[in-house]
Structure formats: structure tokens, C-alpha cells
Design an enzyme around this catalytic site. Structure first.
Site, PDB file in Angstrom:
ATOM      1  N   LYS A  55      26.287 -81.502 -44.157  1.00 37.57           N
ATOM      2  CA  LYS A  55      27.618 -81.853 -43.649  1.00 37.57           C
ATOM      3  C   LYS A  55      27.596 -82.106 -42.148  1.00 37.57           C
ATOM      4  O   LYS A  55      28.234 -83.031 -41.668  1.00 37.57           O
ATOM      5  CB  LYS A  55      28.633 -80.758 -43.987  1.00 37.57           C
ATOM      6  N   LYS A  85      24.190 -85.894 -56.934  1.00 36.27           N
ATOM      7  CA  LYS A  85      25.216 -85.182 -57.703  1.00 36.27           C
ATOM      8  C   LYS A  85      26.550 -85.889 -57.537  1.00 36.27           C
ATOM      9  O   LYS A  85      26.827 -86.500 -56.497  1.00 36.27           O
ATOM     10  CB  LYS A  85      25.313 -83.718 -57.261  1.00 36.27           C
ATOM     11  N   LYS A  87      32.802 -85.358 -54.222  1.00 31.33           N
ATOM     12  CA  LYS A  87      33.989 -85.948 -53.608  1.00 31.33           C
ATOM     13  C   LYS A  87      33.613 -86.845 -52.444  1.00 31.33           C
ATOM     14  O   LYS A  87      34.307 -87.799 -52.136  1.00 31.33           O
ATOM     15  CB  LYS A  87      34.919 -84.842 -53.099  1.00 31.33           C
TER      16      LYS A  87
END
Ligand code: TYM
Length: 332
Positions: A112, A195, A198
Site C-alpha cells: 500500500k 487476487k 477492491k
């Protein structure tokens, strides 16, 4: 009854198939056999600074979806994380027992923060897994049903529990992850090696629980498949087909070899059509119930208040012990 606890972030309008298969379905199953605590992780969601209106809306949509997916307010305690102030308090205490290096090893933070650039990523992203440990240890959970991407956070949680227990005296139960192999990583339909997420690059790769049947079918039909035409599970050479097989298998309760036999000679088209149908059949009733629940916000908030009251009782009890162990003076 053993206790189960898990959380989900309200970071989008709808959960996706990965959340549903990797976690939420197990939550619903486990409420029958476990003392179940589940929550909407709004404290975690603010690590990426959503607007207040978005956060409020998504928190309610998340709650409605979880009830819509089958959580029963009688058998499960569903609550909103920020309503239990003790989570933040315990997170601070655990932070003071976590090494910088230990926190810096968390790969989700690395992923992130890379997106934001090392120095402009918020400190909250860095301490995120420690708050997660606080969530889990607060409720003395035995099992934590999650997808495979949470394994490392669960390891940290176990380490922090053991460290606290040995520094301050037996306080926390050491929890175990509960991860189902076949659904631990549902893949992006457009990029079967990644994967479903979102933050994935294309909305075409994600199946949303609240989506209408039309777009759901279209996305499944356009899912990336692999060369050849055989419908067989082969994670190395056929990751796209394998992902769809896993999805159909768990949603229909049919073993994968049986599915492979069924589509022998029929090719990918017939197979994908059936995958689309099982997804639509699983999501449509959830969508309908979610819409109904959202139509009565006062009732939804009331259900969450009931959950918060039950959660608060456990949190208060844990923190009383923690505060005493740490050496904080009791408030008279
Ligand atoms: P979150 O909100 O990202 O995801 C919720 C759950 O969905 C699982 N999941 C998947 N499983 C299989 N395949 C996928 N593609 C997939 N994508 C997501 C996640 O593993 C998760 O179980 N940090 C947590 C929220 C959290 C939490 C906790 C969880 C906060 N505190 C305490 C458990 C216990 C998270 O970001 O989940």
C-alpha cells in the site's frame, strides 16, 4: 462454544466475491457452532481518508450486506469497530510492545505504501496490523476466519499475544487463523494470478455482491481463460479456469472432478454460463435483502447498537485486566 471473531473494511459500496467466499460465508456458517463476533472495520478504513459521507454510507451498506448474507443478529454479534473505543486504546498499548522492524515486515503495508510513495503513506497504514491484533485479542478469539492475505497479520497477532502474556502475565488467548484452502485466494477474473481486490486495476475483474445479474454474467463470460478447451483444475497452467472451477465448486457444493467430467467436450462457453448462474443465484437474494435493510436506516442502526452493547461488555472486561497488568491506576 469456541469464540470466533473477524472484521471487514467498508472500503467500497459492495463486497466482492473474494470477500464473500474467503470470509463472509464462513462467518455465516460459524455462527451456528461458535460464539460469533464480527465487525465493520471503520477505524481501518480511515487509513486511506474516505470522506465522512462515504464512510457513513459504506458502513451502513456493509452492515446491511452482512445481515443480508445471512448473519443473524440473534446468533451473531455484529458491531461497528469505532463504537467500541477500547480498540484504539488496546492498539496503543500493543504498539508500545511492537518492534519497528516487526511492523515494517508486513507486506500489506509495503504494497500500500508503495502506491502512495514511502514517505507520504499515512502512519495509520503502518500501524494497521497492530490495530487488527487489538481487534482480535480484545475478544479473546479462538478462531479468526479470513482469506489467505491476512495470514501475516494473524502471525503478528499471535506474536503480540504471546509477548504480552510473557511480559505482563497471562492475559490474552492466542488465536488461530481459520482459512479454507480452496477459497483462500479468489483471483481477479481479468488477471487470474492476482487476487480479486477492491483496488484492482479493472472493475471487469471483480464480481460485486450488490451487482445486477446482467453485468455479473457479462463479467464471467469475459473472464480470462487459458489455452486449450479442457475444464480441469491446474493452478500452474490454467489459473483462470481453475479459479472459475473453485468458484462454481464451492457455490454449488459440487466437487471439482465432477464438474470437469460434466464439461468434458463442451468447452469453456457452456462452463462459464453455469458459473455465471451460480454466482447470480448466490448474490441475488443477498442484494434484495440488503436493499430492504437499507430502506430502514433506524432499524439497521438499532441492530448495530445491540451488537455494540454486547461487544462493549467483552471489551470492558478485557481492558480492565489489561490496564491492571500494565500498571495503569484504576479510576476511582
Ligand atoms: P478486507 O476488508 O480487505 O477483506 C475482508 C475479508 O475478505 C478476505 N478476502 C479474500 N479472500 C479470498 N480471496 C480474495 N480475493 C479476498 N479478498 C479479500 C480477506 O482476507 C478478509 O478476510 N485487515 C482486514 C480487516 C480486519 C480484520 C480484523 C480481519 C480488521 N481487523 C480482525 C480479521 C480480524 C481486511 O482488510 O479485510
Amino acid at each position: 462454544r469456541p469464540r470466533v471473531l473477524s472484521g471487514i473494511q467498508p472500503t467500497a459500496e459492495s463486497f466482492h466475491l473474494g470477500n464473500f467466499l474467503g470470509a463472509v460465508r464462513q462467518w455465516v456458517d460459524m455462527q451456528e457452532t461458535h460464539d460469533a463476533f464480527y465487525f465493520i472495520a471503520d477505524l481501518h478504513a480511515i487509513t486511506v481518508n474516505p470522506s465522512a459521507a462515504d464512510l457513513r454510507r459504506r458502513t451502513r451498506v456493509s452492515a446491511a450486506q452482512l445481515f443480508g448474507a445471512g448473519l443473524d443478529p440473534e446468533r451473531s454479534t455484529l458491531f461497528v469497530q469505532s463504537q467500541i473505543r477500547e480498540h484504539s486504546e488496546l492498539a496503543w498499548i500493543l504498539m508500545c510492545n511492537t518492534g519497528m522492524g516487526e511492523a515494517a515486515r508486513m507486506t500489506q503495508f509495503k504494497d500500500k505504501s508503495a502506491k502512495y510513495g514511502e514517505s507520504s503513506a499515512g502512519v495509520g497504514l503502518f500501524t494497521y496490523p497492530i490495530l487488527q491484533a487489538a481487534d482480535i485479542l480484545m475478544y479473546q478469539a479462538d478462531f479468526v476466519p479470513v482469506g489467505g492475505d491476512q495470514k501475516q497479520h494473524l502471525e503478528l497477532t499471535r506474536d503480540l499475544a504471546q509477548r504480552f502474556n510473557s511480559r505482563y502475565g497471562e492475559t490474552f488467548n492466542v488465536p488461530a487463523p481459520y482459512i479454507l484452502k480452496e477459497v483462500e485466494k479468489i483471483a481477479d477474473l481479468q488477471d487470474p494470478l492476482a487476487k480479486m481486490s477492491k483496488s484492482s486495476s479493472s472493475p471487469q475483474g471483480i464480481l460485486e455482491v450488490l451487482e445486477e445479474p446482467g453485468p455479473l454474467r457479462k463479467k464471467v463470460m469475459r473472464a480470462v481463460t487459458d489455452t486449450g478447451s479442457e475444464v480441469v483444475a491446474d493452478p500452474e497452467n490454467k489459473p483462470g479456469v481453475t479459479n472459475l472451477l473453485r468458484i462454481q465448486s464451492v457455490l454449488s457444493g459440487t466437487p471439482i472432478p465432477e464438474l470437469s467430467a460434466r464439461y468434458a467436450g463442451l468447452g469453456y462457453g457452456a462452463f462459464k454460463k453455469d458459473v455465471a448462474e451460480v454466482v447470480v443465484d448466490a448474490f441475488a437474494p443477498i442484494r434484495e435483502r440488503t436493499e430492504k435493510l437499507l430502506a430502514d436506516e433506524a432499524e439497521l442502526d438499532r441492530l448495530l447498537a445491540v451488537g455494540a452493547a454486547r461487544a462493549a461488555a467483552v471489551a470492558r472486561e478485557t481492558m480492565e485486566v489489561v490496564r491492571e497488568r500494565i500498571g495503569f491506576l484504576p479510576k476511582l
